[in-house]
Write an enzyme that holds these catalytic residues in place. Structure first.
Site, mmCIF file in Angstrom:
data_model
loop_
_atom_site.group_PDB
_atom_site.id
_atom_site.type_symbol
_atom_site.label_atom_id
_atom_site.label_comp_id
_atom_site.label_asym_id
_atom_site.label_seq_id
_atom_site.Cartn_x
_atom_site.Cartn_y
_atom_site.Cartn_z
ATOM 1 N N ARG A 59 -8.804 -0.205 5.043
ATOM 2 C CA ARG A 59 -7.962 0.818 4.423
ATOM 3 C C ARG A 59 -6.585 0.250 4.103
ATOM 4 O O ARG A 59 -5.920 0.701 3.180
ATOM 5 C CB ARG A 59 -7.785 2.012 5.371
ATOM 6 N N CYS B 183 -5.060 12.544 12.435
ATOM 7 C CA CYS B 183 -5.864 11.323 12.342
ATOM 8 C C CYS B 183 -5.771 10.664 13.709
ATOM 9 O O CYS B 183 -5.324 11.242 14.684
ATOM 10 C CB CYS B 183 -5.351 10.422 11.235
ATOM 11 N N LYS C 187 0.855 -1.201 0.000
ATOM 12 C CA LYS C 187 0.000 0.000 0.000
ATOM 13 C C LYS C 187 0.886 1.244 0.000
ATOM 14 O O LYS C 187 0.678 2.170 -0.783
ATOM 15 C CB LYS C 187 -0.877 0.004 1.234
ATOM 16 N N ASN C 188 1.908 1.234 0.853
ATOM 17 C CA ASN C 188 2.694 2.456 1.056
ATOM 18 C C ASN C 188 3.747 2.686 -0.015
ATOM 19 O O ASN C 188 4.391 3.732 -0.034
ATOM 20 C CB ASN C 188 3.313 2.454 2.456
ATOM 21 N N ASP D 178 4.435 0.774 12.282
ATOM 22 C CA ASP D 178 3.221 0.142 11.731
ATOM 23 C C ASP D 178 3.051 -1.298 12.190
ATOM 24 O O ASP D 178 2.030 -1.914 11.906
ATOM 25 C CB ASP D 178 3.241 0.183 10.200
HETATM 26 C C1 EPZ Z 1 4.101 7.043 6.361
HETATM 27 O O1 EPZ Z 1 3.281 8.069 6.886
HETATM 28 C C2 EPZ Z 1 3.216 5.818 6.259
HETATM 29 N N1 EPZ Z 1 2.107 6.093 5.359
HETATM 30 C C3 EPZ Z 1 2.679 5.460 7.650
HETATM 31 O O2 EPZ Z 1 1.927 4.262 7.521
HETATM 32 C C4 EPZ Z 1 3.873 5.191 8.572
HETATM 33 O O3 EPZ Z 1 3.396 4.911 9.869
HETATM 34 C C5 EPZ Z 1 4.780 6.425 8.599
HETATM 35 O O4 EPZ Z 1 5.195 6.756 7.245
HETATM 36 C C6 EPZ Z 1 6.022 6.206 9.437
HETATM 37 O O5 EPZ Z 1 6.744 5.125 8.974
HETATM 38 C C7 EPZ Z 1 2.317 6.011 4.015
HETATM 39 O O6 EPZ Z 1 3.412 5.721 3.554
HETATM 40 C C8 EPZ Z 1 1.141 6.295 3.147
HETATM 41 P P1 EPZ Z 1 6.051 10.454 8.441
HETATM 42 P P2 EPZ Z 1 3.822 9.602 6.886
HETATM 43 O O7 EPZ Z 1 5.984 11.703 7.662
HETATM 44 O O8 EPZ Z 1 4.643 9.836 5.680
HETATM 45 C C9 EPZ Z 1 6.103 13.708 11.849
HETATM 46 C C10 EPZ Z 1 0.081 2.855 7.756
HETATM 47 O O9 EPZ Z 1 -0.239 2.283 8.783
HETATM 48 N N2 EPZ Z 1 6.103 14.689 10.772
HETATM 49 O O10 EPZ Z 1 7.254 9.559 8.307
HETATM 50 O O11 EPZ Z 1 2.672 10.484 7.140
HETATM 51 C C11 EPZ Z 1 4.779 12.976 11.947
HETATM 52 O O12 EPZ Z 1 3.879 13.723 12.729
HETATM 53 C C12 EPZ Z 1 0.523 4.313 7.817
HETATM 54 O O13 EPZ Z 1 0.176 2.334 6.618
HETATM 55 C C13 EPZ Z 1 6.294 16.039 11.084
HETATM 56 O O14 EPZ Z 1 6.458 16.399 12.235
HETATM 57 O O15 EPZ Z 1 4.753 9.565 8.172
HETATM 58 C C14 EPZ Z 1 5.163 11.679 12.608
HETATM 59 O O16 EPZ Z 1 5.216 11.892 14.012
HETATM 60 C C15 EPZ Z 1 0.199 4.914 9.169
HETATM 61 N N3 EPZ Z 1 6.290 16.947 10.079
HETATM 62 C C16 EPZ Z 1 6.582 11.418 12.095
HETATM 63 O O17 EPZ Z 1 7.046 12.666 11.538
HETATM 64 C C17 EPZ Z 1 6.110 16.586 8.749
HETATM 65 O O18 EPZ Z 1 6.136 17.468 7.869
HETATM 66 C C18 EPZ Z 1 6.658 10.382 10.992
HETATM 67 O O19 EPZ Z 1 5.799 10.827 9.984
HETATM 68 C C19 EPZ Z 1 5.919 15.224 8.456
HETATM 69 C C20 EPZ Z 1 5.929 14.288 9.474
#
Ligand code: EPZ
Length: 417
Positions: A396, A116, A22-23, A304
């Protein structure tokens, strides 16, 4: 609302195939916007999040078709440059159109994806990087508008290795003037898969999978064909299902190096994990020992898989400590596991899980896709029946999980109420 009804107690046995990631699919579908014409993406799982991304691309003017697990995206007639709130609210990852739309059309407006169930999930790192590349960013009334006459290559240091920010900035940089370096970039396998797809489109990217990604901007990209990598989190969920039921399961279509941290932790509990080239066999049956886990960016233990592994620890021998370092609110499954008899204490970002001899069935609620998966795993080993509500969350991220688990001997049915 749909529910799962599960009766625990069966050991899972047999062979099951992990689906496409998915990701990896989500950023690759968004990347199709960078080229004009028809891209073909294979082994895309049939999930609600993918359907939302297809809706977003159609809203922008693309023609999108699914035949089985192959999706074709024709972006020859993009005529809309904004993603409205209704679509954005359905799925945060819709924000992955930001980079490609800005790169190809020089303007895009998206509604702020908002938080979320697992955290506030800001976009500051995405926007900071785009600004460094010369984009003008306006945030007002809950919308983000990005415009730029031309994007210029530059050096971007990510304060944290954000997966989405790394992906958006890669997609923005491929058509920028000059070279972009993304430092402290996320190293997830899905980012390597995106690099492969973008380079197939004619981009010039190196370094995905390390913490420095170098992108030499090119003048245009063409559509391409690609098969996404296997879903390491679905594979991991199936691995824990075998472990928690004391079963013996062979999972095919996997890349073992993508879940080394999970495999190491499962071995520490006493579970047998035997990877071959594109399969992994997981054999439980003995006592499961309690082990400590701390989630980390890849290649560390994935956030995850934290809820699913916690489900296993609720019936382990001994006390385990699980610390969540990526998201600030990813323990929603704890209260539901407690309803099933689990002994879990939460102290900030840390949980202390005291293994119990058995869980009991209950009516529980899925709060997000991985929390929902954790409840399924707990229900597979609980005595008597469990009802899991709000399984739309699970849909999802999992393609008819009940079919895969049922084929391995789980007593699980989907009820439409
Ligand atoms: C991706 O989300 C994945 N989703 C998530 O999987 C996964 O949990 C996450 O990466 C971490 O590995 C997809 O790939 C579609 P991040 P993403 O930006 O990109 C903070 C699932 O279960 N952050 O790496 O949104 C954020 O708040 C989903 O399949 C900022 O502070 O995650 C979080 O605490 C859930 N500022 C941390 O970084 C930003 O601009 C990691 O977020 C961006 C992120």
């Amino acid at each position: 609302m749909q529910k799962y009804m599960i009766v625990g107690g069966n050991r899972l046995q047999g062979r099951v195939r992990a689906g496409g990631s998915k990701n990896a699919s989500l950023p690759i579908l968004a990347a199709c916007l960078l080229g004009s014409g028809r891209s073909i993406i294979h082994d895309v799982p049939n999930l609600k999040d993918i359907t939302v991304m297809m809706e977003v691309l159609q809203h922008l003017g693309a023609t999108v078709k699914r035949e089985g697990n192959t999706i074709t995206v024709d972006t020859g007639s993009i005529d809309t440059f904004d993603v409205n709130e209704e679509l954005m609210r359905k799925m945060r990852a819709s924000n992955l159109v930001l980079g490609p739309m800005l790169a190809r059309f020089r303007k895009v407006t998206i509604s702020h994806p908002g938080g979320c169930n697992i955290g506030t999930r800001p976009m500051n790192l995405h926007l900071k990087g785009l600004k460094l590349m010369g984009a003008e960013i306006k945030e007002r009334y809950g919308y983000i508008t990005a415009e730029s006459p031309t994007l210029a290559g530059t050096e971007i240091y990510l304060d944290m290795p954000s997966v989405g920010a790394t992906e958006n900035l890669m997609m923005a940089a491929v058509l920028a003037k000059g070279t972009t370096l993304i430092k402290n970039s996320a190293k997830e396998p899905e980012i390597v898969d995106l690099q492969i797809f973008l380079n197939r489109m004619g981009a010039d990217i190196k370094g995905a999978g390390t913490d420095v990604i170098k992108i030499n901007g090119v003048s245009s990209l063409c559509p391409a064909e690609h098969t996404v990598i296997p879903d390491r989190i679905e594979a991991g969920t199936l691995m824990v299902a075998a472990a928690v039921t004391g079963g013996d399961v062979l999972i095919t279509n996997v890349i073992p190096e993508h879940f080394e941290a999970l495999a190491a932790k499962l071995r520490e509990t006493g579970v047998e994990v035997t990877p071959e080239e594109d399969t992994v066999r997981v054999k439980g049956g003995g006592p499961v020992g309690a082990v400590d886990v701390r989630t980390q960016p890849y290649p560390g233990f994935p956030t995850d898989m934290q809820p699913q592994f916690m489900a296993l620890m609720t019936v382990a021998q001994g006390t385990s400590i699980i610390t969540e370092t990526i998201f600030e609110n990813r323990f929603k499954h704890v209260s539901e596991l407690r309803r099933m008899g689990a002994d879990i204490k939460v102290e900030g970002q840390t949980t202390i899980i005291k293994g119990v001899s058995k869980l009991s069935g209950a009516v529980v609620e899925a709060s997000d896709l991985r929390a929902g998966a954790a409840l399924i795993l707990a229900a597979l080993v609980a005595e008597d029946g469990t009802v899991i509500e709000n399984i739309e969350h699970i849909d999802r991220g999992y393609d008819r999980l009940e079919k895969k688990l049922g084929a391995l001997g789980a007593r699980i049915i989907r009820v439409h109420s």
